[in-house]
Design an enzyme around this catalytic site. Structure first.
Site, PDB file in Angstrom:
ATOM      1  N   TYR A  50       0.861  -1.196   0.000  1.00  0.00           N
ATOM      2  CA  TYR A  50       0.000   0.000   0.000  1.00  0.00           C
ATOM      3  C   TYR A  50       0.889   1.235   0.000  1.00  0.00           C
ATOM      4  O   TYR A  50       1.699   1.414   0.919  1.00  0.00           O
ATOM      5  CB  TYR A  50      -0.913  -0.023   1.226  1.00  0.00           C
ATOM      6  CG  TYR A  50      -1.753  -1.283   1.292  1.00  0.00           C
ATOM      7  CD1 TYR A  50      -2.924  -1.395   0.553  1.00  0.00           C
ATOM      8  CD2 TYR A  50      -1.336  -2.377   2.064  1.00  0.00           C
ATOM      9  CE1 TYR A  50      -3.679  -2.557   0.582  1.00  0.00           C
ATOM     10  CE2 TYR A  50      -2.080  -3.540   2.094  1.00  0.00           C
ATOM     11  CZ  TYR A  50      -3.246  -3.629   1.351  1.00  0.00           C
ATOM     12  OH  TYR A  50      -3.982  -4.790   1.381  1.00  0.00           O
TER      13      TYR A  50
ATOM     14  N   HIS B 284       3.724   4.096   5.796  1.00  0.00           N
ATOM     15  CA  HIS B 284       3.378   3.522   7.096  1.00  0.00           C
ATOM     16  C   HIS B 284       4.576   2.738   7.614  1.00  0.00           C
ATOM     17  O   HIS B 284       5.401   2.256   6.837  1.00  0.00           O
ATOM     18  CB  HIS B 284       2.136   2.626   6.982  1.00  0.00           C
ATOM     19  CG  HIS B 284       2.297   1.536   5.968  1.00  0.00           C
ATOM     20  ND1 HIS B 284       2.032   1.712   4.623  1.00  0.00           N
ATOM     21  CD2 HIS B 284       2.737   0.254   6.094  1.00  0.00           C
ATOM     22  CE1 HIS B 284       2.276   0.594   3.969  1.00  0.00           C
ATOM     23  NE2 HIS B 284       2.718  -0.313   4.837  1.00  0.00           N
TER      24      HIS B 284
END
Ligand code: M7G
Length: 326
Positions: free
Chosen positions: A262, A266
Protein backbone atom coordinates in the site's frame (compact mmCIF):
# COMPACT_ATOMS: atom_id res chain seq x y z
CA UNK A 1 -6.87 13.46 19.57
CA UNK A 2 -7.43 9.82 20.28
CA UNK A 3 -6.44 8.03 23.43
CA UNK A 4 -2.97 9.29 24.16
CA UNK A 5 -3.15 8.41 27.82
CA UNK A 6 -3.03 4.70 27.04
CA UNK A 7 -2.17 2.84 30.21
CA UNK A 8 -4.29 -0.32 30.04
CA UNK A 9 -1.31 -2.24 31.40
CA UNK A 10 -0.33 -1.13 34.86
CA UNK A 11 2.13 -2.15 37.53
CA UNK A 12 5.43 -3.87 36.80
CA UNK A 13 7.38 -2.80 33.74
CA UNK A 14 8.54 -6.36 33.21
CA UNK A 15 7.18 -7.27 29.76
CA UNK A 16 6.22 -10.87 30.43
CA UNK A 17 4.24 -9.89 33.53
CA UNK A 18 2.26 -7.44 31.42
CA UNK A 19 1.98 -9.97 28.62
CA UNK A 20 0.23 -12.37 30.99
CA UNK A 21 -2.28 -9.73 32.02
CA UNK A 22 -2.75 -8.23 28.59
CA UNK A 23 -6.17 -8.49 26.98
CA UNK A 24 -7.67 -6.94 23.90
CA UNK A 25 -9.81 -3.94 24.84
CA UNK A 26 -11.84 -4.18 21.70
CA UNK A 27 -13.77 -7.18 20.54
CA UNK A 28 -15.83 -6.15 17.58
CA UNK A 29 -18.70 -8.52 17.11
CA UNK A 30 -18.55 -10.18 20.47
CA UNK A 31 -19.56 -8.68 23.76
CA UNK A 32 -18.84 -9.86 27.28
CA UNK A 33 -21.78 -12.29 27.15
CA UNK A 34 -20.34 -14.07 24.13
CA UNK A 35 -22.84 -12.72 21.56
CA UNK A 36 -21.57 -13.29 18.04
CA UNK A 37 -22.15 -11.62 14.66
CA UNK A 38 -24.15 -13.09 11.80
CA UNK A 39 -22.05 -15.77 10.12
CA UNK A 40 -21.49 -14.23 6.67
CA UNK A 41 -19.10 -17.10 5.94
CA UNK A 42 -21.84 -19.73 5.99
CA UNK A 43 -22.49 -18.82 2.34
CA UNK A 44 -18.82 -18.83 1.34
CA UNK A 45 -18.07 -21.09 -1.65
CA UNK A 46 -14.44 -22.12 -1.99
CA UNK A 47 -12.93 -21.80 -5.47
CA UNK A 48 -9.36 -22.68 -4.61
CA UNK A 49 -6.89 -22.86 -1.73
CA UNK A 50 -4.27 -20.22 -2.45
CA UNK A 51 -1.85 -21.23 0.27
CA UNK A 52 -1.91 -23.63 3.18
CA UNK A 53 0.85 -23.46 5.75
CA UNK A 54 1.04 -26.17 8.39
CA UNK A 55 3.87 -24.24 10.06
CA UNK A 56 1.96 -20.97 10.29
CA UNK A 57 -1.31 -22.85 10.90
CA UNK A 58 -2.95 -20.62 8.34
CA UNK A 59 -4.98 -21.27 5.21
CA UNK A 60 -5.68 -18.69 2.47
CA UNK A 61 -8.80 -19.44 0.44
CA UNK A 62 -10.19 -17.84 -2.69
CA UNK A 63 -13.91 -18.15 -3.23
CA UNK A 64 -17.23 -16.40 -3.56
CA UNK A 65 -19.39 -14.64 -1.02
CA UNK A 66 -22.82 -13.89 -2.43
CA UNK A 67 -21.42 -13.89 -5.98
CA UNK A 68 -18.57 -11.56 -5.13
CA UNK A 69 -14.93 -12.60 -5.27
CA UNK A 70 -13.51 -13.05 -1.78
CA UNK A 71 -10.31 -14.06 -0.03
CA UNK A 72 -10.68 -15.62 3.41
CA UNK A 73 -7.73 -16.21 5.72
CA UNK A 74 -8.13 -18.61 8.65
CA UNK A 75 -5.43 -18.71 11.27
CA UNK A 76 -5.08 -20.73 14.45
CA UNK A 77 -3.95 -18.35 17.16
CA UNK A 78 -1.22 -18.92 19.75
CA UNK A 79 -2.07 -20.62 23.04
CA UNK A 80 -2.24 -17.99 25.77
CA UNK A 81 -0.53 -18.64 29.07
CA UNK A 82 -3.19 -16.71 30.97
CA UNK A 83 -5.97 -19.04 29.77
CA UNK A 84 -4.07 -22.31 30.25
CA UNK A 85 -5.68 -23.31 33.55
CA UNK A 86 -9.20 -22.71 32.17
CA UNK A 87 -8.33 -24.47 28.94
CA UNK A 88 -7.03 -27.60 30.67
CA UNK A 89 -9.73 -27.85 33.30
CA UNK A 90 -12.56 -27.26 30.80
CA UNK A 91 -11.23 -29.49 28.00
CA UNK A 92 -12.55 -32.75 26.59
CA UNK A 93 -9.70 -35.21 26.20
CA UNK A 94 -9.52 -38.22 23.86
CA UNK A 95 -6.62 -40.65 24.22
CA UNK A 96 -4.84 -41.43 20.93
CA UNK A 97 -2.06 -43.69 22.10
CA UNK A 98 -0.20 -44.74 25.19
CA UNK A 99 3.21 -46.40 25.40
CA UNK A 100 5.21 -46.66 28.60
CA UNK A 101 5.55 -43.10 29.94
CA UNK A 102 4.32 -41.56 26.62
CA UNK A 103 0.77 -40.72 25.62
CA UNK A 104 -0.87 -38.45 23.05
CA UNK A 105 -4.38 -36.99 23.09
CA UNK A 106 -6.81 -34.94 21.08
CA UNK A 107 -7.76 -32.05 23.33
CA UNK A 108 -10.90 -30.03 22.69
CA UNK A 109 -10.72 -26.74 24.60
CA UNK A 110 -13.87 -24.82 25.58
CA UNK A 111 -15.23 -23.12 22.45
CA UNK A 112 -14.35 -19.58 23.55
CA UNK A 113 -10.70 -20.60 23.92
CA UNK A 114 -10.63 -22.22 20.52
CA UNK A 115 -11.24 -19.21 18.28
CA UNK A 116 -9.72 -18.82 14.85
CA UNK A 117 -8.58 -15.43 13.58
CA UNK A 118 -10.45 -14.84 10.34
CA UNK A 119 -9.78 -12.13 7.77
CA UNK A 120 -12.22 -11.51 4.93
CA UNK A 121 -11.41 -9.41 1.86
CA UNK A 122 -14.57 -8.86 -0.20
CA UNK A 123 -14.86 -7.87 -2.94
CA UNK A 124 -11.31 -9.05 -3.60
CA UNK A 125 -9.46 -7.96 -6.73
CA UNK A 126 -7.31 -10.25 -8.85
CA UNK A 127 -4.31 -8.58 -7.23
CA UNK A 128 -5.52 -9.63 -3.76
CA UNK A 129 -5.87 -13.21 -4.97
CA UNK A 130 -2.33 -13.13 -6.37
CA UNK A 131 -0.93 -11.57 -3.17
CA UNK A 132 -1.86 -14.65 -1.17
CA UNK A 133 -0.97 -17.29 -3.76
CA UNK A 134 2.26 -19.28 -3.45
CA UNK A 135 4.63 -18.02 -6.11
CA UNK A 136 8.27 -18.21 -7.01
CA UNK A 137 10.07 -14.92 -6.25
CA UNK A 138 12.89 -13.08 -8.00
CA UNK A 139 15.18 -10.44 -6.53
CA UNK A 140 15.14 -7.18 -8.46
CA UNK A 141 17.73 -4.41 -8.24
CA UNK A 142 16.10 -1.03 -8.74
CA UNK A 143 18.28 2.03 -9.31
CA UNK A 144 16.94 5.54 -8.69
CA UNK A 145 16.39 5.87 -12.45
CA UNK A 146 14.64 2.49 -12.67
CA UNK A 147 12.27 3.72 -9.99
CA UNK A 148 11.32 6.78 -12.03
CA UNK A 149 11.10 5.05 -15.40
CA UNK A 150 9.72 1.60 -14.45
CA UNK A 151 8.33 1.37 -10.93
CA UNK A 152 6.68 4.76 -10.46
CA UNK A 153 4.55 4.62 -13.64
CA UNK A 154 3.57 1.05 -12.75
CA UNK A 155 2.48 1.78 -9.17
CA UNK A 156 0.63 4.89 -10.29
CA UNK A 157 -1.72 2.76 -12.35
CA UNK A 158 -1.61 -0.63 -10.67
CA UNK A 159 -1.41 -0.38 -6.91
CA UNK A 160 -3.98 -1.43 -4.28
CA UNK A 161 -6.49 1.18 -3.17
CA UNK A 162 -5.51 2.98 0.04
CA UNK A 163 -9.12 3.78 0.91
CA UNK A 164 -8.75 1.77 4.13
CA UNK A 165 -5.84 4.05 5.12
CA UNK A 166 -7.88 7.20 4.44
CA UNK A 167 -10.76 5.72 6.45
CA UNK A 168 -8.43 5.32 9.43
CA UNK A 169 -7.00 8.86 9.10
CA UNK A 170 -10.50 10.34 8.70
CA UNK A 171 -11.89 8.30 11.63
CA UNK A 172 -14.33 6.45 9.42
CA UNK A 173 -13.02 3.04 10.43
CA UNK A 174 -11.12 1.36 13.27
CA UNK A 175 -11.55 4.48 15.43
CA UNK A 176 -11.80 2.54 18.66
CA UNK A 177 -8.63 0.59 17.81
CA UNK A 178 -6.38 3.64 17.72
CA UNK A 179 -3.62 3.27 20.30
CA UNK A 180 -2.08 6.70 19.81
CA UNK A 181 -2.42 9.67 17.53
CA UNK A 182 -0.31 12.73 16.92
CA UNK A 183 -2.71 14.87 14.85
CA UNK A 184 -0.04 17.24 13.49
CA UNK A 185 -0.48 17.39 9.68
CA UNK A 186 3.30 17.53 9.12
CA UNK A 187 4.86 15.10 11.59
CA UNK A 188 1.71 13.40 12.89
CA UNK A 189 0.55 9.81 12.55
CA UNK A 190 -1.98 7.27 13.76
CA UNK A 191 -0.73 4.15 15.57
CA UNK A 192 -3.07 1.17 15.66
CA UNK A 193 -2.99 -2.63 15.62
CA UNK A 194 -2.28 -4.17 12.25
CA UNK A 195 -5.23 -6.25 11.17
CA UNK A 196 -2.97 -9.32 11.23
CA UNK A 197 -2.78 -9.06 15.05
CA UNK A 198 -5.70 -10.28 17.16
CA UNK A 199 -4.30 -8.38 20.18
CA UNK A 200 -4.71 -11.36 22.47
CA UNK A 201 -1.05 -11.88 23.31
CA UNK A 202 2.10 -9.82 22.99
CA UNK A 203 4.18 -12.61 21.38
CA UNK A 204 2.89 -11.58 17.96
CA UNK A 205 2.41 -7.87 18.65
CA UNK A 206 1.98 -5.99 15.38
CA UNK A 207 1.04 -2.34 15.02
CA UNK A 208 1.31 0.12 12.16
CA UNK A 209 1.93 3.86 12.24
CA UNK A 210 0.20 5.62 9.35
CA UNK A 211 1.40 9.13 8.55
CA UNK A 212 -1.08 11.99 8.15
CA UNK A 213 0.80 13.34 5.12
CA UNK A 214 -0.78 11.86 2.01
CA UNK A 215 1.90 12.43 -0.59
CA UNK A 216 4.59 10.05 0.67
CA UNK A 217 4.21 6.79 -1.22
CA UNK A 218 7.13 4.81 0.10
CA UNK A 219 10.75 4.76 1.23
CA UNK A 220 11.73 6.11 -2.20
CA UNK A 221 9.98 9.45 -1.52
CA UNK A 222 11.82 10.05 1.75
CA UNK A 223 14.44 12.80 2.00
CA UNK A 224 16.11 14.57 4.92
CA UNK A 225 13.02 16.84 5.02
CA UNK A 226 11.12 13.89 6.45
CA UNK A 227 13.54 13.33 9.34
CA UNK A 228 11.34 15.18 11.88
CA UNK A 229 8.40 12.98 10.82
CA UNK A 230 10.39 9.74 11.08
CA UNK A 231 11.98 10.69 14.38
CA UNK A 232 8.60 11.65 15.78
CA UNK A 233 7.09 8.30 14.77
CA UNK A 234 10.04 6.42 16.20
CA UNK A 235 9.97 8.21 19.56
CA UNK A 236 6.23 8.57 20.13
CA UNK A 237 5.34 5.21 18.62
CA UNK A 238 7.75 3.41 20.95
CA UNK A 239 6.58 5.44 23.96
CA UNK A 240 2.96 4.60 23.21
CA UNK A 241 3.75 0.89 22.89
CA UNK A 242 5.68 0.93 26.17
CA UNK A 243 2.80 2.64 27.93
CA UNK A 244 0.02 0.49 26.47
CA UNK A 245 1.70 -2.89 26.26
CA UNK A 246 4.76 -2.64 28.49
CA UNK A 247 7.14 -3.57 25.67
CA UNK A 248 10.31 -1.42 25.62
CA UNK A 249 12.00 -0.24 22.42
CA UNK A 250 14.63 -2.97 22.81
CA UNK A 251 11.88 -5.57 22.26
CA UNK A 252 10.55 -4.04 19.06
CA UNK A 253 11.37 -4.38 15.37
CA UNK A 254 10.40 -1.11 13.68
CA UNK A 255 10.65 -1.07 9.90
CA UNK A 256 9.32 -0.08 6.49
CA UNK A 257 8.65 -2.39 3.59
CA UNK A 258 10.09 -1.78 0.18
CA UNK A 259 8.12 -2.47 -1.96
CA UNK A 260 5.07 -2.04 0.25
CA UNK A 261 1.66 -3.34 -0.81
CA UNK A 262 0.00 0.00 0.00
CA UNK A 263 1.62 3.20 -1.24
CA UNK A 264 0.85 5.53 1.66
CA UNK A 265 3.78 5.74 4.06
CA UNK A 266 3.38 3.52 7.10
CA UNK A 267 5.80 1.98 9.58
CA UNK A 268 5.56 -1.55 10.98
CA UNK A 269 6.07 -2.13 14.73
CA UNK A 270 6.40 -5.83 15.59
CA UNK A 271 7.59 -7.78 18.63
CA UNK A 272 11.28 -8.53 18.12
CA UNK A 273 10.80 -12.19 19.01
CA UNK A 274 8.02 -12.55 16.43
CA UNK A 275 9.45 -14.07 13.28
CA UNK A 276 6.88 -12.42 11.08
CA UNK A 277 6.50 -12.77 7.31
CA UNK A 278 7.98 -9.73 5.55
CA UNK A 279 10.67 -8.93 8.11
CA UNK A 280 13.52 -10.46 6.09
CA UNK A 281 16.41 -8.36 4.79
CA UNK A 282 15.20 -8.26 1.19
CA UNK A 283 12.04 -6.38 2.13
CA UNK A 284 12.37 -4.76 5.58
CA UNK A 285 14.28 -1.52 6.22
CA UNK A 286 14.77 -0.70 9.89
CA UNK A 287 13.46 2.76 10.71
CA UNK A 288 16.65 3.46 12.70
CA UNK A 289 18.76 2.72 9.59
CA UNK A 290 16.49 4.82 7.37
CA UNK A 291 16.91 7.79 9.73
CA UNK A 292 20.70 7.40 9.81
CA UNK A 293 20.94 7.01 6.03
CA UNK A 294 18.98 10.22 5.52
CA UNK A 295 21.10 12.01 8.10
CA UNK A 296 24.29 11.11 6.26
CA UNK A 297 22.85 11.64 2.76
CA UNK A 298 19.63 13.67 2.35
CA UNK A 299 18.95 12.08 -1.05
CA UNK A 300 19.90 8.52 -0.07
CA UNK A 301 16.62 6.90 -1.09
CA UNK A 302 16.34 8.89 -4.32
CA UNK A 303 19.65 7.64 -5.67
CA UNK A 304 20.54 4.30 -4.10
CA UNK A 305 19.87 0.99 -5.75
CA UNK A 306 17.33 -0.88 -3.66
CA UNK A 307 16.75 -4.63 -3.88
CA UNK A 308 13.42 -6.32 -3.32
CA UNK A 309 11.70 -9.58 -4.23
CA UNK A 310 8.91 -9.74 -6.79
CA UNK A 311 6.61 -12.67 -7.37
CA UNK A 312 6.62 -14.43 -10.72
CA UNK A 313 3.15 -13.15 -11.61
CA UNK A 314 3.80 -9.55 -10.53
CA UNK A 315 3.24 -7.10 -13.37
CA UNK A 316 6.18 -5.05 -12.12
CA UNK A 317 8.46 -8.02 -12.68
CA UNK A 318 7.40 -8.14 -16.34
CA UNK A 319 8.20 -4.43 -16.64
CA UNK A 320 11.71 -5.01 -15.26
CA UNK A 321 12.16 -7.96 -17.64
CA UNK A 322 10.93 -5.91 -20.61
CA UNK A 323 13.41 -3.17 -19.73
CA UNK A 324 16.17 -5.80 -19.81
CA UNK A 325 16.88 -5.45 -16.09
CA UNK A 326 16.49 -9.11 -15.26
P1 M7G B 1 2.62 -3.21 3.46
O1 M7G B 1 4.08 -3.18 3.71
O2 M7G B 1 2.06 -2.13 2.56
O3 M7G B 1 2.18 -4.55 2.79
O4 M7G B 1 1.92 -3.18 4.86
P2 M7G B 1 2.08 -6.07 3.26
O5 M7G B 1 0.60 -6.28 3.51
O6 M7G B 1 2.51 -6.82 2.03
O7 M7G B 1 2.94 -6.26 4.43
C1 M7G B 1 0.57 -2.89 5.06
C2 M7G B 1 0.19 -3.37 6.44
O8 M7G B 1 -1.13 -2.93 6.72
C3 M7G B 1 0.19 -4.88 6.53
O9 M7G B 1 0.92 -5.29 7.67
C4 M7G B 1 -1.30 -5.24 6.61
O10 M7G B 1 -1.54 -6.40 7.40
C5 M7G B 1 -1.89 -4.01 7.24
N1 M7G B 1 -3.29 -3.77 6.83
C6 M7G B 1 -3.80 -3.95 5.59
N2 M7G B 1 -5.12 -3.60 5.61
C7 M7G B 1 -5.99 -3.64 4.43
C8 M7G B 1 -5.43 -3.17 6.86
C9 M7G B 1 -6.63 -2.66 7.47
O11 M7G B 1 -7.70 -2.51 6.84
N3 M7G B 1 -6.53 -2.31 8.78
C10 M7G B 1 -5.37 -2.46 9.50
N4 M7G B 1 -5.38 -2.11 10.78
N5 M7G B 1 -4.23 -2.94 8.95
C11 M7G B 1 -4.26 -3.29 7.64
Amino acid sequence: MADATLGSAVGSDEPSAKAKRFRSDHKAGQDGEGRTDRNILAAFKTTTVLRDSALEKTIFIHGKLADREAVVILEKTPIREDTLAEMLSGAKLKLEMQNDIYSTYQLQPPAHLNEMKTTVICPATEKHVKKYQIQESFLVEESGEDYLSITLPYIQEQSFSVQWVHNILEKKAEVERIVYEDPDPGVGFVLLPDFKWDQKQLDDLYLIAIVHQRDIKSLRDLTADHLPLLQNISRKGMEAILQRYGLPASKLRVYLHYQPSYYHLHIHFTALAFDVRGCSVERAHLLADVIQNLQSDPGFYKTRTLCFPLRADDGLLSKFKKAGKL
